[in-house]
Design a protein around this motif. Sequence first.
Motif, mmCIF file in Angstrom:
data_model
loop_
_atom_site.group_PDB
_atom_site.id
_atom_site.type_symbol
_atom_site.label_atom_id
_atom_site.label_comp_id
_atom_site.label_asym_id
_atom_site.label_seq_id
_atom_site.Cartn_x
_atom_site.Cartn_y
_atom_site.Cartn_z
ATOM 1 N N GLY A 303 0.401 -0.881 0.195
ATOM 2 C CA GLY A 303 -0.063 0.096 -0.203
ATOM 3 C C GLY A 303 1.124 1.039 0.329
ATOM 4 N N ALA A 304 1.612 1.257 0.778
ATOM 5 C CA ALA A 304 3.147 2.390 0.821
ATOM 6 C C ALA A 304 3.135 3.321 -0.502
ATOM 7 N N VAL A 305 4.211 1.615 -0.994
ATOM 8 C CA VAL A 305 4.649 1.734 -2.598
ATOM 9 C C VAL A 305 3.807 2.076 -3.288
ATOM 10 N N ALA A 306 2.836 1.571 -3.220
ATOM 11 C CA ALA A 306 1.064 1.953 -4.523
ATOM 12 C C ALA A 306 1.361 3.519 -4.385
ATOM 13 N N MET A 312 5.185 8.497 -9.241
ATOM 14 C CA MET A 312 5.951 8.347 -9.531
ATOM 15 C C MET A 312 6.421 9.403 -10.056
ATOM 16 N N PRO A 313 5.828 10.385 -11.203
ATOM 17 C CA PRO A 313 6.441 11.621 -12.228
ATOM 18 C C PRO A 313 6.250 12.825 -11.036
ATOM 19 N N VAL A 314 6.462 13.148 -10.299
ATOM 20 C CA VAL A 314 5.773 14.130 -8.728
ATOM 21 C C VAL A 314 6.888 13.814 -8.106
ATOM 22 N N LYS A 315 7.184 12.876 -7.465
ATOM 23 C CA LYS A 315 8.273 12.091 -6.965
ATOM 24 C C LYS A 315 9.577 12.048 -7.553
ATOM 25 N N GLY A 333 10.690 8.812 -0.422
ATOM 26 C CA GLY A 333 10.618 8.369 -1.984
ATOM 27 C C GLY A 333 11.498 7.754 -3.202
ATOM 28 N N PRO A 334 11.178 7.576 -4.452
ATOM 29 C CA PRO A 334 11.934 6.410 -5.114
ATOM 30 C C PRO A 334 13.357 6.455 -4.929
ATOM 31 N N ASN A 369 11.466 -6.179 -3.690
ATOM 32 C CA ASN A 369 10.384 -6.741 -4.145
ATOM 33 C C ASN A 369 8.892 -6.319 -4.100
ATOM 34 N N ILE A 370 9.028 -5.603 -3.318
ATOM 35 C CA ILE A 370 7.351 -4.847 -3.734
ATOM 36 C C ILE A 370 7.715 -3.955 -4.136
#
Length: 448
Positions: A303-306, A312-315, A333-334, A369-370
Motif C-alpha cells: 500500500g505504501a509503495v503504491a 512517480m512523475p511528481v516524486k 521517495g523513489p 521486491n515489493i
Amino acid sequence: MEALAFVIGVVLMVVGLAVSIALHELGHLWPAKKFGVRVGQYMIGFGPTLWSRRIGETEYGVKAIPLGGYISMAGMYPPSPKQVSAAASGHRSGKAGGGFFATMVQDARAANDETLLSEDDDRVFYRLPVWKRVVIMLGGPVMNLLFAIVLFAILLSGIGIQTATTTVSSVSECVIPSESARTECEPTDPQAPAAAAGMQPGDVIVAVDDEPISTFAEAAALIQASPEQAISITVERDGETLTLPLTPVAVEQPVLDARGQPVVGEDGEPQTERVGLAGIRQEVDYLREPVWVAPQMAFERVGAVAGIIWQMPVKVWEAGSTLITGEERDPNGPLSIVGAGRLSGEVAAADAPVLNRVAGFLELLAAVNIALFVFNLIPLLPLDGGHIAVALWEGIKRVWAKVFHRPPPKPVDATKLVPVTFIVVVALIAMGAVLILTDIVNPVSLFG
C-alpha cells in the motif's frame, strides 16, 4: 574494513536483485510451460550473453547487465496479415509506410511472426484462454511478492525485531558533562542518580513513580519528564520487588524530529530541551513475531509503495529538483538501483552487530521486491500489467459478443499499442536516469 564492507553490501544487493529477477521470470516461465506455450529463451539480465545452455526447446542464460530479464514466448501477439497484404499490394513485407510509429508497429509484428511456426501453431500465447494469459503475466509480480514475504518471515520470525527490554544492562557511575569528550569518570563528577538509588544491572523495571510500564521507552519518557524531581523506580531483582528513590539530574539535549534529525530554530541554531537523566542503559533483545506478521507487513508495504508509484512523475521531479536546490531528499521517495545499492552498502558498513546488518539487508531486499511487484502491475505496456490489461480487454469483448450473440471478436492486436509502449519506455528511461543521477549526487542516507 569499512570500505570493504560497503563494497560487499553493494555486491549483495546486486546478487539479491539478480535473484529477484530470476524468480520473477520463473513466475512467468512455469505457468507458460504448464499451459503448453513454447518458450525460446529464459534470460537474466540484458546485453551480451555471458553463459547459456539449451535444455529442450528453451535456452537458459545469464547476460552481462543484471538489471532485468525476460522470457521469449511464442506468439505474444496475434500473427500479422503482412504476408497476404504485402503480396496483394506489391510492397516489401519488411517495411511499413506512415512514418516512424508505423514502422515500429510493423517491426514488432515482424519480430512476433518469427516466433510462429505456422498459422496453425497452437502453442502460442495469444491463443490461450484469457485467464491463462493473466496467470502467466501475474506469475512474475506474484513471485516477487512471495519472495518479499519469505524475506520478511526470516526477518520477523527467524531473526526477530531488535527491541529495548525493561531490563537494565548497565548503570553509569557518574554524570559526565555533555560538552566533554571523555568517557571515564573523574573524582569531581557527580554520582549518577541510578547508581545513587542503588540500581543494578539485571534489574527489571516494572513501574516509574507508581505508573506501570511495559517498555523501556515508557520508563525513559517518565524519567526525562521529571528533571530534578524525586520519583520512585520499582524494579524486580532476584524474585523480589524493590522500590528505589531516584532524582533524575537535569541535562540539556537536542530536540529531534520524527526522523531523528535535530530541529533548528529560527536563529539557525539547534534547539535543545531540559530533560531528566538517570544514567541507565537498557538491555536489547530480539523479539520474534508470529509467522502471519510477515504477509501483513508485506501488504502494508504494498500500500505504501503504491502510494508512491501513482505519483512517480511528481516524486521523480521532486527528487531531481534537489540537484538544483540542494535541499534534502525525501527519505520515503523513489530510489534507483544505485540508491538501493548505496543503502545496502551503508547497512553492511554500519557500526552494528552482524545480525543487525543482516536484518537491515533483508528488509531492504524485501522492499525492492515489493517495489518490483507494484511497479510491474502498472497497466501499461511493456510492463506485465499492460499485458494483463490487454488480455482482460479481449475477455470483455468476448463476453460482450457472447451476450449479444455476435461473432467472436478477433484477438486484440497489442502491436498497435507499440507507439504508446515506446513513449512509456522513454519515460521510464528518463525517470530512471534522473533517479540514478540524483542517487549519485544527492543520495538518501540511512544515517543522515
